[in-house]
Design a protein around this motif. Structure first.
Motif, PDB file in Angstrom:
ATOM      1  N   HIS A  74     -16.220  31.585 -17.995  1.00  0.00           N
ATOM      2  CA  HIS A  74     -15.851  29.780 -17.290  1.00  0.00           C
ATOM      3  C   HIS A  74     -18.002  29.750 -17.097  1.00  0.00           C
ATOM      4  O   HIS A  74     -18.001  29.893 -18.193  1.00  0.00           O
ATOM      5  CB  HIS A  74     -16.104  30.243 -15.456  1.00  0.00           C
ATOM      6  CG  HIS A  74     -17.538  31.479 -14.915  1.00  0.00           C
ATOM      7  ND1 HIS A  74     -17.297  32.613 -14.697  1.00  0.00           N
ATOM      8  CD2 HIS A  74     -18.148  30.764 -13.883  1.00  0.00           C
ATOM      9  CE1 HIS A  74     -18.518  32.753 -13.644  1.00  0.00           C
ATOM     10  NE2 HIS A  74     -18.409  31.858 -13.197  1.00  0.00           N
ATOM     11  N   ASP A  78     -24.652  30.932 -16.387  1.00  0.00           N
ATOM     12  CA  ASP A  78     -25.670  31.836 -16.991  1.00  0.00           C
ATOM     13  C   ASP A  78     -24.349  32.596 -18.119  1.00  0.00           C
ATOM     14  O   ASP A  78     -24.461  33.894 -18.405  1.00  0.00           O
ATOM     15  CB  ASP A  78     -25.970  32.774 -15.486  1.00  0.00           C
ATOM     16  CG  ASP A  78     -24.441  32.604 -14.650  1.00  0.00           C
ATOM     17  OD1 ASP A  78     -23.800  31.644 -15.010  1.00  0.00           O
ATOM     18  OD2 ASP A  78     -24.456  33.472 -13.870  1.00  0.00           O
ATOM     19  N   HIS A  79     -22.980  31.881 -18.077  1.00  0.00           N
ATOM     20  CA  HIS A  79     -22.242  32.708 -18.406  1.00  0.00           C
ATOM     21  C   HIS A  79     -22.148  31.950 -19.701  1.00  0.00           C
ATOM     22  O   HIS A  79     -21.504  32.825 -20.288  1.00  0.00           O
ATOM     23  CB  HIS A  79     -20.928  32.816 -17.970  1.00  0.00           C
ATOM     24  CG  HIS A  79     -21.086  34.017 -16.792  1.00  0.00           C
ATOM     25  ND1 HIS A  79     -20.130  34.563 -16.662  1.00  0.00           N
ATOM     26  CD2 HIS A  79     -21.543  33.127 -15.466  1.00  0.00           C
ATOM     27  CE1 HIS A  79     -20.520  35.303 -15.445  1.00  0.00           C
ATOM     28  NE2 HIS A  79     -21.282  34.398 -14.693  1.00  0.00           N
ATOM     29  N   ASP A 182     -17.599  36.382 -12.563  1.00  0.00           N
ATOM     30  CA  ASP A 182     -17.990  36.421 -10.879  1.00  0.00           C
ATOM     31  C   ASP A 182     -16.715  36.846 -10.244  1.00  0.00           C
ATOM     32  O   ASP A 182     -16.967  36.111  -9.015  1.00  0.00           O
ATOM     33  CB  ASP A 182     -18.137  35.232 -10.806  1.00  0.00           C
ATOM     34  CG  ASP A 182     -20.129  35.374 -11.794  1.00  0.00           C
ATOM     35  OD1 ASP A 182     -20.471  36.338 -12.239  1.00  0.00           O
ATOM     36  OD2 ASP A 182     -21.399  34.584 -11.943  1.00  0.00           O
ATOM     37  N   HIS A 227     -22.927  40.412 -14.177  1.00  0.00           N
ATOM     38  CA  HIS A 227     -23.468  40.843 -13.312  1.00  0.00           C
ATOM     39  C   HIS A 227     -23.716  42.478 -13.495  1.00  0.00           C
ATOM     40  O   HIS A 227     -22.925  42.290 -11.518  1.00  0.00           O
ATOM     41  CB  HIS A 227     -24.410  39.926 -12.530  1.00  0.00           C
ATOM     42  CG  HIS A 227     -24.099  38.542 -12.618  1.00  0.00           C
ATOM     43  ND1 HIS A 227     -24.779  38.051 -14.201  1.00  0.00           N
ATOM     44  CD2 HIS A 227     -23.526  37.535 -12.630  1.00  0.00           C
ATOM     45  CE1 HIS A 227     -24.850  36.534 -14.589  1.00  0.00           C
ATOM     46  NE2 HIS A 227     -23.300  36.514 -13.942  1.00  0.00           N
TER      47      HIS A 227
HETATM   48 ZN   LIG Z   1     -22.922  34.515 -12.766  1.00  0.00          ZN
END
Ligand SMILES: [Zn+2]
Length: 323
Positions: A74, A78-79, A182, A227
């Motif tokens: 996505h 952070d990705h 996530d 994560h």
């Molecule tokens: Zn994330």
């Protein structure tokens, strides 16, 4: 930012995890390299991860012309925040993302603005760094059941909305490992704790649970979390992820009967979340570091907002269908 030697480690047959050192922090956010005739990077980490990820790809033997694909679960920064810069450095790589995410890679301005609203300009820069666009011609759109061919292995796309409406998980044909992004939340391996990731504006409880069931049904081996890292026990991990998100949703639903104050909703959810990690056994661990990790990856405030927004939308839908 401090220079660190690359950290890479094998997680399945022909798959290595890469610590992206998001915002200079170890073991927060992972990317993965799949070895194949067309080598493939899954996730990039944010803009602050470009140097560490490029160095790790070098350590893993990737030359700049060799990397053939970059696939994203996505578009959250952070990705995917580093994809523009990494695509520029690896000019042969095709970039794959769900069709609803694709426009935001080509023009990340709205994505960056909405991230800045959540984090504030300064913390966003510190964590995620600069976000560069990707050339439109290099982006391919993904849909459910699409297959990304990498020569001697494939990635099959599973639409897994809930965390975000455009979220996908990816099933590796060789190992049956799944890149879960996530979809099941975040797992902090040092605690350990599995925490739901329910951000606004798109979190949806039913879709989140359905997506976990899709992942459970498709997984033939390890779950590879962004994560952070591999979780081999598919059934227990899926059970726990569903249990936790239902729990959290119930806490916020109950609180909303008494208050809509965001601070109060956050406090109620915080109390529930602390109970999840209060096992007593980890008293010797560096709790301050772990708290920082939980806050940055999955802040309670953001989760409370996402859950509250979900319940408010759902109430509205129910009222409209009755009237
Ligand atoms: Zn994330």
């Amino acid at each position: 930012m401090q220079e660190r030697p690359p950290v890479v480690f094998p997680v399945a047959d022909g798959i290595s995890a890469i610590d992206t050192f998001m915002g200079g922090r170890a073991r927060y956010t992972a990317a993965y390299l799949l070895y194949a005739t067309e080598p493939t990077l899954v996730e990039t980490g944010p803009g602050t991860s470009v140097e560490p990820v490029a160095a790790a790809l070098g350590t893993l033997g990737m030359t700049t012309d060799e990397l053939a694909h970059i696939v994203l679960t996505h578009i959250h920064l952070d990705h995917a925040g580093g994809v523009g810069q990494l695509a520029a450095r690896f000019p042969s790589a095709t970039v794959w993302v769900h069709e609803r995410g694709a426009p935001h890679l080509v023009d990340p301005s709205r994505l960056v603005a909405s991230t800045a609203r959540v984090w504030g300009e300064q913390e966003m820069r510190e964590l995620f760094g600069p976000t560069q666009p990707v050339d439109r011609g290099r982006v391919r759109s993904l849909h459910d059941a699409d297959v990304i061919r990498m020569g001697d292995r494939e990635l099959r796309v599973l639409e897994t909305p809930g965390h975000a409406s455009h979220h996908v998980a990816l099933v590796d044909s060789r190992t049956g490992a799944i890149f879960t992004g996530d979809a099941l939340g975040i797992h902090v391996p040092d605690l350990p704790v599995l925490r739901p990731a329910t951000p606004p504006p798109e979190f949806d409880l039913e879709r989140y649970v359905d997506s976990i069931e899709r992942i459970r049904a498709a997984a033939r081996s390890v779950l590879l979390f962004a994560h952070f890292g591999p979780l081999p026990d598919v059934a227990a991990t899926c059970d726990l992820a569903i249990h936790r998100v239902r729990d959290w949703a119930a806490v916020v639903e109950k609180a909303l009967r008494e208050t809509a104050d965001p601070e109060e909703l956050t406090a109620r959810l915080e109390a529930a979340a602390l109970a999840d990690i209060d096992s007593g056994a980890e008293a010797t661990l560096n709790l301050a570091m772990l708290e920082d990790r939980l806050r940055l990856l999955s802040s309670i405030k953001m989760n409370a907002q996402g859950l509250a927004r979900y319940w408010q939308k759902r109430r509205k839908r129910e009222e409209e269908s009755l009237s």
